[in-house]
Design an enzyme around this catalytic site. Structure first.
Site, short mmCIF file in Angstrom:
data_model
loop_
_atom_site.label_atom_id
_atom_site.label_comp_id
_atom_site.label_asym_id
_atom_site.label_seq_id
_atom_site.Cartn_x
_atom_site.Cartn_y
_atom_site.Cartn_z
N THR A 1 -15.52 -24.63 6.32
CA THR A 1 -16.51 -24.69 7.39
C THR A 1 -17.85 -24.27 6.77
O THR A 1 -18.12 -23.09 6.58
CB THR A 1 -16.13 -23.73 8.54
N LYS B 1 -9.71 -5.66 10.33
CA LYS B 1 -10.83 -5.08 9.56
C LYS B 1 -12.14 -5.08 10.35
O LYS B 1 -12.96 -4.18 10.21
CB LYS B 1 -11.01 -5.82 8.23
N ALA C 1 -15.22 -17.98 3.13
CA ALA C 1 -16.27 -17.20 3.80
C ALA C 1 -15.66 -16.33 4.89
O ALA C 1 -16.30 -16.03 5.89
CB ALA C 1 -17.33 -18.14 4.37
N ASN D 1 -11.96 -1.53 5.48
CA ASN D 1 -10.53 -1.51 5.10
C ASN D 1 -10.04 -0.08 4.84
O ASN D 1 -8.86 0.11 4.57
CB ASN D 1 -10.26 -2.40 3.88
N THR E 1 -5.72 -3.60 7.41
CA THR E 1 -5.60 -4.93 6.85
C THR E 1 -5.61 -5.97 7.96
O THR E 1 -5.86 -5.64 9.12
CB THR E 1 -4.37 -5.01 5.91
N SER F 1 0.81 -1.22 0.00
CA SER F 1 0.00 0.00 0.00
C SER F 1 0.84 1.28 0.00
O SER F 1 0.51 2.22 -0.74
CB SER F 1 -0.97 0.00 1.18
N GLY G 1 -13.06 -12.75 5.85
CA GLY G 1 -13.21 -11.31 5.68
C GLY G 1 -13.22 -10.88 4.23
O GLY G 1 -14.02 -10.01 3.84
P1 NDP Z 1 -9.72 -14.98 6.62
O1 NDP Z 1 -8.72 -15.54 7.57
O2 NDP Z 1 -10.76 -14.05 7.10
O3 NDP Z 1 -10.51 -16.21 5.93
C1 NDP Z 1 -9.81 -17.30 5.44
C2 NDP Z 1 -10.74 -18.18 4.59
O4 NDP Z 1 -9.93 -19.16 3.95
C3 NDP Z 1 -11.79 -18.93 5.40
O5 NDP Z 1 -12.94 -19.05 4.61
C4 NDP Z 1 -11.12 -20.29 5.63
O6 NDP Z 1 -12.04 -21.33 5.82
C5 NDP Z 1 -10.41 -20.47 4.31
N1 NDP Z 1 -9.25 -21.37 4.34
C6 NDP Z 1 -8.08 -21.18 4.98
N2 NDP Z 1 -7.21 -22.18 4.72
C7 NDP Z 1 -7.87 -23.04 3.90
C8 NDP Z 1 -7.52 -24.28 3.30
N3 NDP Z 1 -6.30 -24.85 3.47
N4 NDP Z 1 -8.43 -24.90 2.51
C9 NDP Z 1 -9.65 -24.34 2.33
N5 NDP Z 1 -10.04 -23.17 2.88
C10 NDP Z 1 -9.16 -22.53 3.66
O7 NDP Z 1 -8.84 -14.36 5.44
P2 NDP Z 1 -9.28 -13.17 4.44
O8 NDP Z 1 -10.66 -13.47 4.00
O9 NDP Z 1 -8.99 -11.86 5.05
O10 NDP Z 1 -8.24 -13.34 3.22
C11 NDP Z 1 -8.39 -14.37 2.24
C12 NDP Z 1 -7.42 -14.15 1.08
O11 NDP Z 1 -7.77 -13.02 0.31
C13 NDP Z 1 -5.96 -13.95 1.50
O12 NDP Z 1 -5.15 -14.72 0.63
C14 NDP Z 1 -5.72 -12.47 1.26
O13 NDP Z 1 -4.37 -12.21 0.96
C15 NDP Z 1 -6.62 -12.22 0.07
N6 NDP Z 1 -7.03 -10.81 -0.07
C16 NDP Z 1 -6.63 -10.12 -1.19
C17 NDP Z 1 -6.99 -8.81 -1.39
C18 NDP Z 1 -6.52 -8.10 -2.61
O14 NDP Z 1 -6.69 -6.87 -2.67
N7 NDP Z 1 -5.99 -8.77 -3.60
C19 NDP Z 1 -7.83 -8.07 -0.41
C20 NDP Z 1 -8.22 -8.90 0.73
C21 NDP Z 1 -7.82 -10.20 0.87
P3 NDP Z 1 -12.69 -21.65 7.29
O15 NDP Z 1 -13.84 -20.70 7.44
O16 NDP Z 1 -13.10 -23.07 7.20
O17 NDP Z 1 -11.58 -21.42 8.30
#
Ligand code: NDP
Length: 282
Positions: free
Chosen positions: A162, A74, A137, A95, A70, A25, A139
């Site tokens: 989940t 958030k 599912a 954000n 970030t 950023s 953030g």
């Molecule tokens: P969170 O920690 O809030 O959520 C993680 C999610 O990933 C949950 O749904 C979790 O499932 C799932 N998950 C984690 N590990 C696994 C696995 N091995 N197999 C299957 N599902 C898995 O993270 P965020 O939502 O904040 O971020 C998610 C991604 O998005 C990151 O890679 C981040 O870098 C990217 N991102 C990119 C942005 C951009 O501008 N390009 C902006 C924001 C995010 P469960 O619910 O079962 O735990």
């Protein structure tokens, strides 16, 4: 001589997170400022768990004008702000914070509009009338749901490890369009035009358990993560014949552009900034 209102000082912005040293950023906003002739200073601030509110208060007391937020703050930001845009209110995550008069904090979530702008404007794709699968599912998924549904997809399926979280999320957004939630096992025999990976699996070099039959002819796979080389999800897409494969670098720059517009009331050009960051990733 300094005056009461020191207009010569650059406006102060920052991104807060933990970890945050890797954040692009400061680089992106530095390029936007250079391009638009805006005088601003933008730094990355590492915040300890539990220290977010105090860090924001200190930032405001020191004359800060706006913040990006970030992982993992958030949701804290959503709770802290005094007002929220409708899309941030729905996302349950903020954000971008604009510091308004008297230190009032206004929260936005620009992740979803960043994703949609990258898909539709930068890459000439469509969400309207498409069958869309959103993996995850957390953030990031919450943040993009309302802008995606605003585009009018034929259907939007949220699949998550989940399952209950996907079902709950779909229920929360069901007024906005045709959205359902399920587990990965429920995707057998389903086919999608656009598959968006919003899980953090790629961050750990992992891949959600996906059937190779998921992709409809001409399907597009989009990973929100970005890296110098193809992520595990992008490699999976390649193996299973996706017609188009993208990472999340464009989304990152587009969400930053939306924050910049909110703060500076000027829209930066994003194409050259995406190209610069892409070159710097190598
Ligand atoms: P969170 O920690 O809030 O959520 C993680 C999610 O990933 C949950 O749904 C979790 O499932 C799932 N998950 C984690 N590990 C696994 C696995 N091995 N197999 C299957 N599902 C898995 O993270 P965020 O939502 O904040 O971020 C998610 C991604 O998005 C990151 O890679 C981040 O870098 C990217 N991102 C990119 C942005 C951009 O501008 N390009 C902006 C924001 C995010 P469960 O619910 O079962 O735990």
């Amino acid at each position: 001589m300094s005056s009461l209102f020191d207009f010569d000082k650059p406006a102060i912005y920052a991104v807060m997170g933990n970890p945050v040293s890797h954040s692009k950023s400061p680089r992106i906003h530095g390029l936007f400022a250079e391009q638009t002739g805006q005088r601003l200073q933008y730094t990355a601030i590492q915040v300890d768990p539990g220290g977010f509110e105090q860090a924001v208060r200190n930032f405001v007391a020191n004359g800060g004008s706006g913040l990006n937020v970030t992982v993992p703050f958030k949701t804290n930001a959503w709770e802290l702000v005094d007002s929220r845009t409708p899309r941030a209110a729905l996302a349950g995550a903020v954000n971008t914070i604009e510091v308004q008069a008297q230190g009032v904090l206004h929260g936005d979530n620009t992740d979803g509009v960043g994703l949609v702008n990258d898909i539709v404007n930068n890459q000439g794709g469509a969400v309207a009338n498409k069958s869309v699968l959103l993996l995850g599912a957390g953030g990031a998924a919450r943040g993009v749901l309302s802008p995606l549904l605003e585009q009018g997809p034929a259907e939007l399926v949220i699949a998550n490890r989940t399952e209950d979280r996907a079902i709950g999320l779909a229920r929360n957004f069901s007024k906005l369009g045709a959205v359902t939630g399920c587990g990965f096992d429920d995707l057998a025999d389903r086919h999608f035009d656009l598959v968006i990976n919003a899980t953090s699996a790629s961050l750990h070099g992992e891949l959600p358990p996906l059937s190779g039959q998921l992709l409809a002819p001409g399907a597009w796979c989009y990973d929100m993560m970005y890296a110098a080389t193809a992520t595990p999800f992008m490699q999976w897409a390649e193996r299973h014949g996706a017609a188009k494969i993208s990472d999340g670098l464009g989304m990152l720059v587009e969400q930053a552009a939306e924050s910049f517009v909110l703060w500076r009331k000027v829209r930066p050009q994003t194409a050259t900034v995406i190209a610069t960051l892409r070159a710097e990733l190598q």
